[in-house]
Scaffold this active site. Structure first.
Site, short mmCIF file in Angstrom:
data_model
loop_
_atom_site.label_atom_id
_atom_site.label_comp_id
_atom_site.label_asym_id
_atom_site.label_seq_id
_atom_site.Cartn_x
_atom_site.Cartn_y
_atom_site.Cartn_z
N ASP A 5 1.01 -1.24 -0.03
CA ASP A 5 0.09 0.01 0.09
C ASP A 5 1.03 1.36 -0.02
O ASP A 5 2.15 1.37 -0.42
CB ASP A 5 -0.90 0.09 1.17
CG ASP A 5 -2.14 0.69 1.18
OD1 ASP A 5 -2.33 2.04 1.06
OD2 ASP A 5 -3.23 -0.06 0.74
N HIS A 43 -3.51 5.52 4.13
CA HIS A 43 -4.40 4.70 3.59
C HIS A 43 -3.84 3.59 4.11
O HIS A 43 -4.43 2.45 4.58
CB HIS A 43 -4.42 4.68 2.14
CG HIS A 43 -5.43 3.79 1.39
ND1 HIS A 43 -4.78 2.52 1.10
CD2 HIS A 43 -6.63 3.88 1.23
CE1 HIS A 43 -6.20 1.79 0.42
NE2 HIS A 43 -7.17 2.78 0.36
N SER A 67 -11.29 -0.85 -0.32
CA SER A 67 -10.07 -1.06 0.43
C SER A 67 -10.14 -1.51 1.71
O SER A 67 -9.18 -1.94 2.48
CB SER A 67 -9.52 0.37 0.44
OG SER A 67 -9.00 0.82 -0.83
#
Length: 636
Positions: free
Chosen positions: A242, A280, A475
């Site tokens: 990520d 994230h 996600s």
């Protein structure tokens, strides 16, 4: 000192005098005896309906329920004092169908243990085994069973043994001939956590409360139930490919191992932190393995597994486009290859991908072979040849089909579900206006709306705090599913990638009322959620079964229960041809047997459950080799 320690101190660490031992044992016995419960073990050949008939003849037994593992019955008694309790035990022992009766002890409702018919003995030396054979002769021990731990043996007793498990454990412990001896306890561990934000985590345990956005009760992955089996194993590693992971976050630090940056910035997986979106990867990592029971923040699904932070993209601000994530095929393939070759990753969680219109930008142009090859190699060669499992988000641009590379044959594409057990769409109960990608090559669904998780520390993250309460999208669904796979491998790390994949697909719940009518590799499939929404408890339970029985997962792929939820009439279909005869057993969530029925019709059986109240149940299909379980909901 914990409860078990107190019991051991009270019952075992007492004087060498036999009379003194007995006196102090009886004192402790009276102090902790639970008059309300006893353990009953029947002879192996006794059927469930016969057990019920036998127990109904004892007026001091109010109710009872059978456990599958271990194969015992726990009965609730109406005994008013120790004398009535002891007499009930003696009366039960007179029944020829009953093999063993054991006591229960308690300190309070959360600290209980029962005494099983085994004493665990750790030898000092391998040559001391003859001591056990002598003890077996003297005390009528039925079996001596070696444990997987070296030098540990279980002595199996029954009602004819000269001593109870507690008395025998005391005697062996006091003999000083062994490292230790203790009864085998049946415990009720508290498996939910004490982390302050746990109550928000509907994906783990959906209570339908306002703090969980008033979703549907039990529309979750049953993670809290799975924790009774495993909370993850430290040797199982999940790579989070990520934007990087905040390696300084206190809720993640205990479970982090050294990472890697495929972007070439030598950050070892630490984010760039130029924009809030750089948090994230930290959000994804928290869903998987934020540390549990540490009194801070949230709890990861597999909170005793390890996280490998890998940076595969960075966020950059391009004029006219805004802040976007950027990567290359080289970075992607490098990150995947490093994860399984150097990082020794068992599972790879990838909350990223490309829509079709961007694929031509990859080297080639339009060539995705570099990344596809990396996925193929990881799936084939990871985990020392057993294969690593690669999860990818399906995308947030529905109704388009799953994005690349989630739709690759060796990738597992995950769509998002809401807290009402429906595919995430514009108009689902969460009130958010986006839709997960679905259709051909979708494999699973998992919670992906308003997920509480870790955020990058301070101002580096989305909201200027250390936690994000509403992390959204596929996600979020992807790491939820990846974490359940980590739990599966924690139960049985010998599983190949194919067998582990079959477990998570086969045990997924067919929720949402969609048409699961397409027969695919691992059972019936729907366009909306693939094989269904992930169920952690059913998955780890099946992993246990496969570890014990070495069954072929393909033979259980077509065990289906429908309609589910049901109003009371349920159909069961199967394609099992081995291990006959077949039988069905319906359990309550407390393990009580509610129905047991032989299957006499080929491939389909109808059950009438109209007399049962609304709620959740477990339906098990049994053969002589294995047991396969499905969750069933009755809703009227």
């Amino acid at each position: 000192m914990n409860f078990i320690s107190r019991i051991i101190v009270s019952l075992c660490l007492i004087s060498l005098s036999t009379a003194s031992v007995e006196a102090q044992y009886r004192e402790a016995y009276q102090a902790y005896l639970d008059l309300e419960k006893i353990i009953i073990q029947f002879e192996p050949t006794v059927q469930a309906h016969t057990k019920d008939k036998i127990l109904s003849d004892y007026p001091k037994l109010k109710t009872w329920g059978a456990l599958t593992y271990p194969a015992i019955t726990i009965a609730v008694t109406t005994a008013k004092d120790a004398q009535e309790y002891d007499q009930l035990i003696e009366d039960l022992k007179q029944n020829t169908s009953i093999q063993y009766v054991g006591e229960y002890f308690k300190r309070d409702k959360n600290s209980q243990l029962g005494i099983l018919n085994q004493v665990l003995v750790q030898l000092k030396e391998a040559a001391d085994y003859h001591l056990l054979t002598s003890i077996a002769e003297v005390h009528q021990i039925t079996r001596i069973v070696p444990h997987k731990m070296k030098g540990l043996y279980a002595l199996h007793l029954d009602k004819h043994s000269t001593l109870s498990p507690i008395d025998l454990a005391i005697q062996l412990h006091q003999s000083k001939q062994f490292k230790y001896a203790e009864p085998n306890y049946l415990m009720n561990p508290i498996v939910t956590t004490i982390d302050p934000l746990y109550g928000r985590q509907w994906a783990i345990n959906n209570t339908g409360t306002t703090i969980q956005y008033s979703g549907t009760l039990d529309a979750d992955m049953d993670v809290d139930d799975a924790w009774a089996i495993t909370t993850g194993a430290p040797h199982v590693r999940i790579a989070v490919l990520d934007s990087g992971v905040d390696t300084l976050h206190p809720d993640l630090m205990p479970n982090l191992v050294p990472g890697y940056s495929a972007t070439g910035d030598n950050s070892r997986g630490y984010p760039s932190f130029n924009y809030s979106s750089d948090g994230h990867g930290t959000c994804c990592a928290g869903i998987i393995a934020a540390k549990g029971n540490n009194n801070i923040g949230i709890t990861g699904v597999a909170y005793d597994c390890k996280i490998i932070p890998i940076k595969v993209f960075t966020y950059q601000n391009v004029p006219g486009l805004g802040v976007l994530a950027y990567s290359t095929a080289a970075w992607m393939s490098d990150a995947i290859t490093w994860a399984w070759q150097t990082g020794q990753a068992d599972v790879l969680s990838n909350s990223w991908g490309l829509t079709d219109q961007f694929i031509p930008l990859l080297p080639g142009p339009g060539d995705t072979s570099t990344v596809n090859a990396a996925i193929i190699q990881a799936y084939a060669n990871g985990r020392n040849g057993k294969g690593s499992l690669l999860f990818f988000s399906s995308g947030n641009d529905g109704p388009d089909p799953p994005i690349w590379p989630s739709r690759a044959p060796d990738a597992i594409a995950v769509n998002a579900t809401s807290m009402c057990d429906e595919r995430k769409v514009n108009g689902s109960c969460d009130g958010e206006s986006w839709e997960g990608n679905w259709g051909a090559n979708l494999e699973l669904g998992a919670p992906g709306v308003k997920i509480a998780t870790t955020d990058a520390l301070g101002s580096n993250g989305y909201d200027g705090g250390d936690y994000e309460y509403t992390f959204n999208g596929t996600s979020a669904a992807c790491p939820n599913a990846a974490a359940v796979m980590a739990l599966i491998l924690s139960v049985d790390s010998s599983l190949t990638a194919e067998r582990a994949r079959a477990i998570i697909d086969t045990t997924a719940e067919r929720v949402g009322g969609y048409a699961y009518t397409t027969n695919d590799t691992y059972g019936t499939w729907s366009n909306e959620l693939g094989y269904g929404r992930v169920n952690a408890f059913l998955a780890v339970s099946m992993a246990q079964q496969i570890a014990l029985n070495t069954i072929d997962v393909h033979t259980i792929a077509h065990f289906e229960v429908y309609p589910n939820p049901s109003q009371g009439t349920v159909f069961v279909s199967h394609q099992l041809t081995t291990g006959t005869p077949l039988s069905l057993t319906l359990y309550s969530t407390l393990g009580q047997v509610l129905l047991e029925q032989e299957i006499t019709t080929a491939n389909q059986t109808q059950l009438d459950l109209q007399n049962l109240p609304n709620g959740a149940y477990y339906l098990s299909l049994k053969t002589s080799r294995t047991t396969v379980t499905k969750k069933l909901s009755l809703v009227r």
